[in-house]
Structures are given as C-alpha cells and as structure tokens.
Design a protein around this motif. Structure first.
Motif, short mmCIF file in Angstrom:
data_model
loop_
_atom_site.label_atom_id
_atom_site.label_comp_id
_atom_site.label_asym_id
_atom_site.label_seq_id
_atom_site.Cartn_x
_atom_site.Cartn_y
_atom_site.Cartn_z
N LEU C 40 0.44 -1.21 0.30
CA LEU C 40 0.06 -0.06 0.01
C LEU C 40 1.10 1.56 -0.30
CD1 LEU C 40 -2.96 -0.89 3.05
CD2 LEU C 40 -3.06 -0.85 0.48
N ASN C 41 1.99 0.63 0.55
CA ASN C 41 2.41 1.93 0.47
C ASN C 41 2.35 2.80 1.35
OD1 ASN C 41 6.05 3.79 0.43
ND2 ASN C 41 4.58 4.67 -1.82
N ARG C 42 2.05 2.90 2.66
CA ARG C 42 1.66 3.40 3.93
C ARG C 42 1.74 3.52 4.88
NH1 ARG C 42 -3.87 4.70 2.41
NH2 ARG C 42 -4.03 5.50 4.29
N ALA C 43 2.53 4.31 5.60
CA ALA C 43 3.17 3.94 6.72
C ALA C 43 1.98 4.04 8.28
CB ALA C 43 4.38 5.28 7.69
N THR C 44 1.10 4.31 7.75
CA THR C 44 -0.08 4.16 9.14
C THR C 44 -1.52 4.10 8.42
OG1 THR C 44 -0.91 5.80 8.99
CG2 THR C 44 1.21 5.26 10.66
N ILE C 45 -1.76 3.45 8.51
CA ILE C 45 -4.00 2.88 8.35
C ILE C 45 -4.71 3.41 8.72
CG2 ILE C 45 -2.97 2.15 5.65
CD1 ILE C 45 -3.39 -0.62 6.91
N ASP C 46 -6.13 3.75 8.49
CA ASP C 46 -7.30 3.81 8.78
C ASP C 46 -8.53 4.08 8.67
OD1 ASP C 46 -7.80 5.66 8.24
OD2 ASP C 46 -6.04 6.97 8.59
N GLY C 47 -9.63 3.83 9.82
CA GLY C 47 -10.85 3.49 8.82
C GLY C 47 -11.12 1.38 8.35
N GLN C 48 -11.60 2.65 7.30
CA GLN C 48 -12.17 0.90 6.54
C GLN C 48 -11.20 0.20 6.23
OE1 GLN C 48 -15.13 -0.08 7.08
NE2 GLN C 48 -14.67 -1.74 5.85
N LEU C 49 -9.55 0.81 5.87
CA LEU C 49 -9.05 0.64 4.31
C LEU C 49 -8.51 -0.89 5.97
CD1 LEU C 49 -6.86 -0.14 2.48
CD2 LEU C 49 -5.68 2.15 3.20
N ALA C 50 -8.21 0.12 7.16
CA ALA C 50 -7.48 -0.87 8.32
C ALA C 50 -8.22 -1.62 8.70
CB ALA C 50 -7.04 0.18 9.11
N ALA C 51 -9.52 -1.61 8.39
CA ALA C 51 -10.23 -3.15 9.00
C ALA C 51 -10.05 -3.75 8.19
CB ALA C 51 -11.33 -2.69 8.75
N GLY C 52 -10.39 -3.42 6.72
CA GLY C 52 -9.94 -4.62 5.27
C GLY C 52 -8.90 -4.95 5.88
N PHE C 115 -0.59 -5.79 15.09
CA PHE C 115 -1.23 -4.55 13.93
C PHE C 115 -1.22 -2.57 14.28
CE2 PHE C 115 -5.08 -2.75 11.83
CZ PHE C 115 -4.93 -2.31 10.93
N GLY C 116 -1.82 -3.19 15.55
CA GLY C 116 -1.75 -1.63 16.36
C GLY C 116 -0.67 -0.88 16.30
N VAL C 117 0.69 -1.82 16.41
CA VAL C 117 1.87 -1.09 16.55
C VAL C 117 2.65 -0.80 14.79
CG1 VAL C 117 4.18 -1.48 16.88
CG2 VAL C 117 2.74 -2.18 18.40
N LEU C 118 2.92 -1.81 13.88
CA LEU C 118 3.02 -1.84 12.49
C LEU C 118 2.52 -0.91 11.73
CD1 LEU C 118 4.05 -5.72 12.13
CD2 LEU C 118 5.09 -3.39 12.96
N LEU C 119 0.88 -0.55 11.67
CA LEU C 119 0.14 0.24 10.79
C LEU C 119 -0.64 0.60 10.92
CD1 LEU C 119 -0.57 -3.17 8.02
CD2 LEU C 119 0.73 -1.01 7.32
N LEU C 120 -2.07 0.67 11.97
CA LEU C 120 -2.73 1.16 12.30
C LEU C 120 -2.50 2.44 12.98
CD1 LEU C 120 -6.16 1.25 12.51
CD2 LEU C 120 -5.58 0.40 15.48
N GLY C 121 -3.17 3.43 12.23
CA GLY C 121 -2.39 5.21 12.70
C GLY C 121 -3.08 5.52 14.23
N PRO C 122 -4.65 5.49 14.52
CA PRO C 122 -5.21 5.79 15.38
C PRO C 122 -5.15 4.82 16.61
CG PRO C 122 -7.18 5.76 13.83
CD PRO C 122 -5.78 5.13 13.12
N SER C 123 -4.93 4.81 18.03
CA SER C 123 -5.38 3.81 18.73
C SER C 123 -5.95 3.28 19.47
CB SER C 123 -4.53 4.64 20.53
OG SER C 123 -5.07 4.51 21.53
N LEU C 124 -4.98 1.78 19.75
CA LEU C 124 -6.50 0.39 19.95
C LEU C 124 -6.78 0.64 21.04
CD1 LEU C 124 -6.61 -2.03 17.80
CD2 LEU C 124 -4.29 -2.71 19.39
#
Lengths: 228, 241, 223
Positions: C40-52, C115-124
């Motif tokens: 995805l070439n993204r450091a963090t993701i959130d929302g629907q993308l993160a859920a997917g 996942f929370g550490v590596l990809l997710l933007g918002p806090s878990l």
C-alpha cells in the motif's frame, strides 16, 4: 449350539466403487470362540474387521455383533468391541500415557486401568515419551493397550503380533489371548500361527469365502490354494 | 424412474415456449426509453439468473433427499441439477455483464448487489466439481458433495442479505422484479421468457438424467452378465456413478 | 459435553507439543502486515482500509489453521479411535470448532497489537472492547465454517487446495460484515461501538451455519 452367536454374518457384501471387497460372506461365531481370517493382502480381511468394528457400513447382507444388527445398532456395541488395527491409532506427538488417558476418557475408563495396562506390557518406563520416538514393537504394545482399555468382549485383531518379539508377544498374550474369554477375530500373514489358536477359520479369496468352518475340518490343500 | 418418458413432448413444449418468448422479446416488448434495444437482454439475463439460483437450491433439496435416504440416485439428481444451474449461471453472468457494459459503460459494476452476490454464489458452486473430483471413493464423494450442496444452498439467501446491505447507495434500478412497475407488455414478455427458461432447465435436467441412468443400467447389466474383472476400470470422475 | 472437553483438551495438548498451528498463523499475519505496508506504500492506515487489511490478514491466517485442523485425525488414526468410542459424534465438531476458536483467539492476542504497532494510525485503546466483540463473532464464523470445510477437505486429494477453495466464498458474507463492523472502530475519530447492523448480520451468519454444521456433520464421519 443354541447359544446366540457373538458374531453373525449372512451374505455380507461390501464394495468400494466398482471394486468388490467382500462378496456374500457368511459366518457364525459362538461367544468365546476364535476365528482365524486368512487370505492374501487385499482379500478383504481388513474390510471385514472394519465392518465388524462399525467403522464401515455393509452394503448388502446382514451383520450382527453381540446380537445387535449393524449398522443400525452400531452405537450399542461400540463400547464392547476392541479393534487392534493395522495402524496403532495413536497420536505421534503425544506420549503413550497421554494417548491412553485420552482414549480412556472417551471410553469412560479410569486412569488406574491405564497404569495397570502400561505395567502389564512393560511400558511404564517409557510411557512419557512421544509415540514417534518409540520403536515399532513398543508402539504395537501401546496399541494393544488401547484396543483392550475398556475390556471389550469382542476383539478384532489385525496382525496382533506384528513387530513384536517373542518376549513382547508373551507380555500381550494375557490381554489379547484366549485367556481373555473374549470372542476373537484374528488375521495373520502366518496362517499356521493363526490356526494354532483358532477354533474356526474363514478363508477369503478376492472377497469371497473360499471356506468357512471349524479348524479341525480344514482341508490343508485348500489352504495351500488360498495362498497360491 | 425412467427419465426418458415424455421427454419428447416436453422438449416440444419447451421449444415452442422459448420461440414465443424470443418473438415477444424482439417484436412485441417496447424499446426502453433510456437504454434502447440492449435493454432487451434483460428478458434473457434475469430469467437465467433466477433459474440458476433456483437450480442451486433445487440441488440442495435433492441433496437432503440423498442424505436422508442414502440412495445414490438422489445424488445423481442433485449433481445434474447443480451442473445445469452452473451452465445457466455462467450464461446469466455473461449476459448481465453485457447489459452492464451497455447501460452503465462498464463490464462490471460493484454497486449492483444482485450481480455481486450472484458472482459469489457462482464462485462457491464452481468448487462443486473440483471437490467431487478430489474424492475418490464414489460413496464418500456422493455424501460429501451432498453436505457441501446443502450448506451452499443455505448460503444463497444469507449471501444476498449481506451483499445487499453492503451497498450504501443502490444504483437506481431500471426494473425490479416486483412486477408492479413493469408496464404490461414488458411484464408479459418477461414472464413468458421466465417460463421458457424454466422449461429449458427442466428439459435439459431430464435429458441428462435419462442419459446418465441409461448408462448406469448398461453398466449394471454388463456387470451381472460378465465378471467384475471383465469390465473396463472406471475412470476417476466427478460425476456420480 | 465431557466428550467435547476431552477432545478439546487433547487438541490443546497436541498443539502444545507440536506447535504446528498457532506460531505459523502468528508469523504469517505479521509477515502479511509488512507486505501490506509495502504494497500500500503507507506508514499508517485507518478506517475502512485498516479494517479490511486486518480482516483479510486474519482470514488468510485462519485458513492455515483450517488446513491443519483434521490432519492428525486423518493421518494418525484419530478419526477411527474417536469413532470406536461410545460417544456422540457431533462432539467432535463442537470440540474442533472450539479448538479452532481458541487458536484464532491466541493468534489475535498477538496479531492485533502487532497490527496496532505496525500499521494502525489511531490508537487501539478506545475501540478495543468493540473490536474484541466483533472479532469474537468473526472467530465464531471462521471456527464453524473452518471446521466444516476442513472436515470435508481432509478426505480429499489436494486437501490444501479444496479447503480454501470452498472456504473463501462461504466466508465472504462474514468477511463483509466483519470489515464493515470494524471500519468505524478503526477510524481516526472512531466510535467506540461497532455498527449494530453488521454485528447483527455476523451473529445471524454464525447462528445459521452453526446449526447447519451441526445438522450435517455426522454425515462426514460415516463410512
């Protein structure tokens, strides 16, 4: 012979797809008797044992074990038959003791029985090693314990002494031998050894009963033909 | 049961109905104001999809019959039902895709829930044949195929609910099946087409059943006349035997 | 019930001894997060993308466990040994589904924080309870369908192929519902509770297939 038979087969047939494994086999075994089932590999011996063990359903004919017709009343006899199959039916990554305790719980048998059996076959010392680390003879001794855990009144023994040296053979004798009083169905590659401890003999050739009857009446020529 | 009986009559009725349906589609049904001629594919596409889904569920019902009775003839019926439904389904999917291209400009649209759920159902039932083929023992094959079919048939409505809910804005639907907003001439054409496709499905199902049971009879006769060994070995097959 | 516990205990012991399933699922998930990062070439993701991303990763990791679920039973005679015992055969379904559920829960205990550490933007932290509820329902779906599919596939040739082939389409509705339910939870200013509609769909899915699996499972054990 007014005693109801422990095992009764009438016209039993079973096929796998197009291949017929058993055809029109009939047999009556009184309680406590021993039957030797003889024949080549692929003659239908293991299929017969699996049907008697309720693991395979018959396709035609009637089968009754301990008076219960199969497969309809399979549930009623499951706790009263013991199968010593070609495979040991043990998990390779668990120890002998863990395997036996698991099976004992399934059969509603207490732990003391497991310990007594382990002692009887001389396996206490290595009962905590995973099965995969044991020699084939030791695995076979554990398999014997597994088959007789619940003290079955019908024993189905597929090559029971395979991989056992004479000393180990003597250890398992009280568990699967005539002294158990159980009705026994026995297969063996070695027909003479099987006949020596049998009352009845069933010769299978390509799924058909080549002969069935008391050992005393067995014509040795026909036995030779069976293995020809 | 002899599947060939009455098949000729049924085939004639089917041919007549399909001919009438096509005549209605081309010469009677009005041109759609927005989409023009291409909209007429609707009369083929929707019945194909409906009959295909019905065929899958029909296969599931027959599979219940197989598990309840243990009679392998039910498995044969179920197999043929699924097999035919798959063919109808692929035709339905292709015609839907053509319709989508013509009216929305894309071969595939994700916001048409019926189309999407249909694809998922088709994907699932496409595994029916590979599954059968991967199980060698014919009896086990039949039993496992029936279990699969029952689960998959129950999956059909659940899948539709989930996919339908997932569309936030449903594309303004040109036509719905609740006949009410279909003009009379369109409704007539649609229902005649639907009956035609249903009859076609039934005819083809019975046709294949007749062929399959005839082949089975011949095999059984040969087996009773000759010895087992004289029969040529069966090839491994996904079809029931 | 005691049969279920007996078989479940045995499965846990077997996993403990062989460590064949859970570690593989965990490693697979973390490797997949890394791949998503680059893909995805993204450091963090959130929302629907993160859920997917989370849902798909867990689904594929689950398939690893599904493929292994009945292998020991088939290859080491576990089926026969179980069938020889005078016990209810459906207990095997319940026990295996429970085992798979437990494996998935263990996987998530590691994979979700990762996942929370590596990809997710918002806090878990804030959505954690909601997420646990959604994942529990999703695990139930995976456990039920996975057990059924695994029991079918294990008797086929090429079982590693047949399992995912059947399992994936069957799980699509559950996947949709899970991803949609988790989407708002993982958004930047997300809500703390998942959308009721999707939780309901997931629960309905679980219920229908659990009952169905229970009804048909015995037919997979007969011979």
């Amino acid at each position: 012979m007014d005693q109801p038979p422990a095992i009764e087969l009438r016209g039993l047939s079973r096929h796998f797809g197009e291949r017929t494994a058993l055809r029109q086999v009939s047999l009556r075994v009184p309680p406590g008797a021993t039957v030797a089932v003889l024949g080549h590999n692929g003659a239908g011996k293991s299929t017969l044992l699996r049907i008697l063990a309720t693991l395979l359903r018959p396709h035609a004919g009637e089968v009754a074990v301990l008076g219960e017709p199969l497969p309809r009343r399979a549930f009623a006899i499951r706790g009263r038959i013991g199968l010593l199959a070609h495979e040991p039916l043990l998990y390779r990554d668990l120890s002998g003791r863990e395997n036996l305790r698991y099976q004992a719980r399934l059969h509603g048998v207490g732990r003391q029985r497991v310990e007594r059996l382990l002692a009887a076959v001389g396996m206490e010392a290595r009962a905590d090693e995973p099965v995969r680390a044991l020699s084939r003879g030791m695995v076979q001794r554990l398999a014997v314990c597994r088959a007789v855990l619940h003290e079955p009144s019908v024993l189905l023994l597929d090559e029971p002494r395979a991989n056992l040296d004479p000393a180990a053979g003597e250890l398992v004798e009280p568990l699967i031998g005539r002294a158990t009083g159980a009705t026994r169905v026995l297969t063996s590659h070695d027909p003479e050894a099987a006949l020596a401890e049998a009352d009845l003999v069933l010769g299978l050739r390509q799924g058909r009963a080549a002969f069935a009857g008391p050992v005393a009446e067995l014509d040795r020529r026909r036995l030779a033909e069976l293995y020809a | 049961m002899i599947y060939g009986r009455g098949l000729r009559g049924l085939a004639l009725v089917t041919t007549a109905t399909v001919t009438v349906a096509l005549a209605l589609v081309f010469f009677y049904a009005p041109l759609d104001a927005d989409q023009g001629f291409i909209q007429k594919i609707f009369y083929i596409h929707v019945p194909l999809a409906i009959v295909s889904l019905g065929g899958f569920v029909f296969g599931g019902v027959l599979a219940v019959g197989h598990l309840r009775t243990g009679d392998r003839r039910w498995d044969m019926r179920s197999y043929v039902a699924i097999h035919m439904a798959l063919i109808f389904g692929i035709a339905g999917l292709l015609s839907g895709s053509i319709w989508a291209k013509a009216s929305w400009g894309h071969w595939w649209v994700w916001n048409e829930p019926t189309l999407v759920s249909f694809l998922i159902v088709l994907l699932l039932f496409s595994t029916y044949q590979p599954l059968r083929f991967a199980i060698e023992d014919p009896e086990r094959q039949a039993r496992y195929a029936s279990v699969f079919t029952i689960v998959a048939a129950a999956f059909v409505p659940l899948n539709f609910i989930a996919v339908r809910l997932a569309q936030q804005y449903v594309h303004p639907r040109v036509l719905t099946l609740s006949g009410g907003n279909l003009p009379g001439s369109m409704a007539l054409t649609f229902y005649v087409s639907l009956i035609g496709i249903v009859l076609l499905y039934i005819t083809l199902w019975r046709y294949e059943m007749a062929a399959k049971s005839a082949r089975m009879h011949i095999r059984r006769l040969r087996r009773s006349l000759l010895d087992d060994e004289a029969l040529p070995a069966m090839k491994r097959s996904a079809a029931p035997s | 019930m005691s049969t279920v516990l007996t078989v479940l205990r045995k499965d846990m012991l077997l996993e403990l001894r062989s460590l064949e399933t859970v570690p593989a699922m965990v490693l697979f998930s973390i490797a997949t997060f890394v791949i998503f990062h680059f893909g995805l070439n993204r450091a963090t993701i959130d929302g629907q993308l993160a859920a997917g991303v989370l849902t798909v990763t867990l689904l594929f990791a689950a398939l690893l466990g599904v493929n292994r679920l009945f292998v020991a039973e088939r290859e080491q005679g576990g089926f026969d040994a179980f069938l020889l015992a005078p016990v209810d055969r459906s207990a095997l379904l319940v026990a295996k589904a429970a085992a798979l559920f437990a494996f998935l829960a263990m996987l998530e205990v590691v994979a979700v924080p990762a996942f929370g550490v590596l990809l997710l933007g918002p806090s878990l932290g804030p959505p954690l309870l909601g997420l646990i509820a959604v994942l529990a329902l999703a695990d139930l779906a995976l456990a039920v369908i996975g057990t059924l599919v695994s029991a079918i596939a294990v008797q086929s040739r090429a079982r590693d192929l047949i399992g995912p082939l059947i399992g994936l389409p069957l799980l699509i509705p559950a996947l949709i519902a899970t991803a949609r339910a988790a989407g708002p939870l993982l958004a930047v200013h997300g809500s703390g509770s998942p959308p009721g509609k999707w939780v309901a769909v997931l629960a309905l899915y679980d219920l229908v297939f659990a009952l169905l699996a229970y009804a048909v499972f015995d037919f997979l054990l007969e011979d």
